[in-house]
Design a protein around this motif. Sequence first.
Motif, PDB file in Angstrom:
ATOM      1  N   GLU A  83       1.109  -1.318   0.289  1.00  0.00           N
ATOM      2  CA  GLU A  83       0.527   0.011   0.152  1.00  0.00           C
ATOM      3  C   GLU A  83       1.032   1.811  -0.367  1.00  0.00           C
ATOM      4  O   GLU A  83       0.342   2.396  -0.669  1.00  0.00           O
ATOM      5  CB  GLU A  83      -0.601   0.212   0.879  1.00  0.00           C
ATOM      6  CG  GLU A  83      -2.505  -1.072   0.646  1.00  0.00           C
ATOM      7  CD  GLU A  83      -3.380  -0.705   1.929  1.00  0.00           C
ATOM      8  OE1 GLU A  83      -4.370  -0.373   2.022  1.00  0.00           O
ATOM      9  OE2 GLU A  83      -2.919  -0.807   3.279  1.00  0.00           O
ATOM     10  N   HIS A  84       2.246   1.317   0.623  1.00  0.00           N
ATOM     11  CA  HIS A  84       2.761   2.220   0.554  1.00  0.00           C
ATOM     12  C   HIS A  84       4.604   2.465   0.665  1.00  0.00           C
ATOM     13  O   HIS A  84       4.601   0.667   0.419  1.00  0.00           O
ATOM     14  CB  HIS A  84       2.650   2.908   2.406  1.00  0.00           C
ATOM     15  CG  HIS A  84       2.959   2.499   3.126  1.00  0.00           C
ATOM     16  ND1 HIS A  84       1.840   1.754   4.015  1.00  0.00           N
ATOM     17  CD2 HIS A  84       4.106   2.611   3.978  1.00  0.00           C
ATOM     18  CE1 HIS A  84       2.189   1.212   5.237  1.00  0.00           C
ATOM     19  NE2 HIS A  84       3.916   1.600   4.809  1.00  0.00           N
ATOM     20  N   LYS A  85       5.258   2.918   0.448  1.00  0.00           N
ATOM     21  CA  LYS A  85       6.508   2.335   0.379  1.00  0.00           C
ATOM     22  C   LYS A  85       7.483   3.111   0.752  1.00  0.00           C
ATOM     23  O   LYS A  85       6.907   4.738   1.440  1.00  0.00           O
ATOM     24  CB  LYS A  85       6.943   2.541  -0.891  1.00  0.00           C
ATOM     25  CG  LYS A  85       6.599   1.142  -2.450  1.00  0.00           C
ATOM     26  CD  LYS A  85       6.968   1.913  -3.556  1.00  0.00           C
ATOM     27  CE  LYS A  85       6.116   0.453  -4.737  1.00  0.00           C
ATOM     28  NZ  LYS A  85       6.790   0.428  -5.674  1.00  0.00           N
ATOM     29  N   ASP A  86       8.635   2.782   0.811  1.00  0.00           N
ATOM     30  CA  ASP A  86       9.604   3.873   2.022  1.00  0.00           C
ATOM     31  C   ASP A  86      11.193   3.737   1.306  1.00  0.00           C
ATOM     32  O   ASP A  86      11.819   2.715   0.474  1.00  0.00           O
ATOM     33  CB  ASP A  86       9.653   3.651   3.583  1.00  0.00           C
ATOM     34  CG  ASP A  86      10.293   2.412   4.010  1.00  0.00           C
ATOM     35  OD1 ASP A  86      11.351   1.744   3.654  1.00  0.00           O
ATOM     36  OD2 ASP A  86       9.465   1.381   3.935  1.00  0.00           O
ATOM     37  N   GLU A  87      12.171   4.782   1.833  1.00  0.00           N
ATOM     38  CA  GLU A  87      13.497   4.743   1.426  1.00  0.00           C
ATOM     39  C   GLU A  87      14.044   3.516   1.021  1.00  0.00           C
ATOM     40  O   GLU A  87      14.617   3.004   0.788  1.00  0.00           O
ATOM     41  CB  GLU A  87      13.880   5.875   1.616  1.00  0.00           C
ATOM     42  CG  GLU A  87      13.580   7.355   1.700  1.00  0.00           C
ATOM     43  CD  GLU A  87      13.707   7.415   0.268  1.00  0.00           C
ATOM     44  OE1 GLU A  87      14.841   7.480  -0.587  1.00  0.00           O
ATOM     45  OE2 GLU A  87      12.860   7.855  -0.692  1.00  0.00           O
ATOM     46  N   HIS A  88      14.038   2.387   2.831  1.00  0.00           N
ATOM     47  CA  HIS A  88      14.457   2.164   2.741  1.00  0.00           C
ATOM     48  C   HIS A  88      13.483   0.176   3.208  1.00  0.00           C
ATOM     49  O   HIS A  88      14.813  -0.825   2.795  1.00  0.00           O
ATOM     50  CB  HIS A  88      14.996   2.028   4.171  1.00  0.00           C
ATOM     51  CG  HIS A  88      15.729   2.443   4.775  1.00  0.00           C
ATOM     52  ND1 HIS A  88      17.134   2.981   4.140  1.00  0.00           N
ATOM     53  CD2 HIS A  88      15.536   3.706   5.526  1.00  0.00           C
ATOM     54  CE1 HIS A  88      17.434   4.102   5.002  1.00  0.00           C
ATOM     55  NE2 HIS A  88      16.354   4.903   5.430  1.00  0.00           N
ATOM     56  N   GLY A  89      12.957   0.186   2.584  1.00  0.00           N
ATOM     57  CA  GLY A  89      12.167  -0.925   1.662  1.00  0.00           C
ATOM     58  C   GLY A  89      11.029  -1.602   3.498  1.00  0.00           C
ATOM     59  O   GLY A  89      11.602  -3.468   3.339  1.00  0.00           O
TER      60      GLY A  89
END
Length: 327
Positions: A83-89
């Motif tokens: 649903e969402h992503k981030d810089e580091h996974g």
Amino acid sequence: MAFPQTRLRRMRRTETIRNMVRETKVSVDDLIMPLFVCPGKNVSNPITSMPGNSQLSVDLLVEECKKLVALGIKSVLLFGIPEHKDEHGLVACEHNGIVQQAIRAIKAEISDIMIVADVCNCEYTTHGHCGTIVDGDVHNDLTLETLAKQSVSLAEAGADIIAPSDMMDGRVGKIREELDKNGFYNVPIMAYSAKYASAFYGPFREAAESAPKFGNRASYQMDPANSNEALREVEQDIIEGADMVMVKPALSYLDVIRRVKDTFNMPIVAYNVSGEFSMVKAAAANGWIDEERIVKEILTSIKRAGADIIITYHAAQMAEILIRENK
């Protein structure tokens, strides 16, 4: 002896003889079907570049797995669209991550299935690369920490096999260490050992929504020109604790599969990737090829080259072909 005493066509004369002396046979037991799981309920998003494949919500993914098992396909490889992503996974490490949810749901309803969990960060990072970015490139050792956490989380969810596909140095050893530390010493590692920086991955990047936002993956995936290096990669993964080693893609790297098979006494996996699949589908849609014959020939060639296990989007189709042939 030579002709006319020797006539090799004698052993091709009838279908029964040809079947009897056939050297290489593909079985449903050789095949793993890749699947893509996405958030929501009753969601099926067709993947336009991979006809017949879709991103599926967990409920529909479970139903798809039931159909595969009914065909005799008892192994699946899961990729997640979060649903969402981030810089580091780090979203890939969450207890209720999308793949973790899918594993638990499948296991709750299907006992006779083996789930291979892909371990990488490209689907889960905002930048689309396979790890933590430092100074414009993926930082190897920082990425290992995320991969290890993701692997333990997937094993806790019930994954039968952990399959790291990131191509970081040392990741098999780090994952093995963390799995063992957390009591998952019986969970095998299927290492993407010789994964090339290939143009054949294009359709997958649509399917997994994982195209890199900048640059490419040439600094961590292998140069398509190299095969000696592949042997070094495979050897290193075996030393670190890999239980199975993979060559990816398959068709343009049959020579690498053969070299790996001849060099190492290990189960060899080959990934018949999205671009290879989509080319067949496109040619068949235009009436240029006999699709079923091509599919059989491709999968047979991969096994003949030395693969023991084939990951392929043709898995269900091949199972249907084998069912008809064995009636």
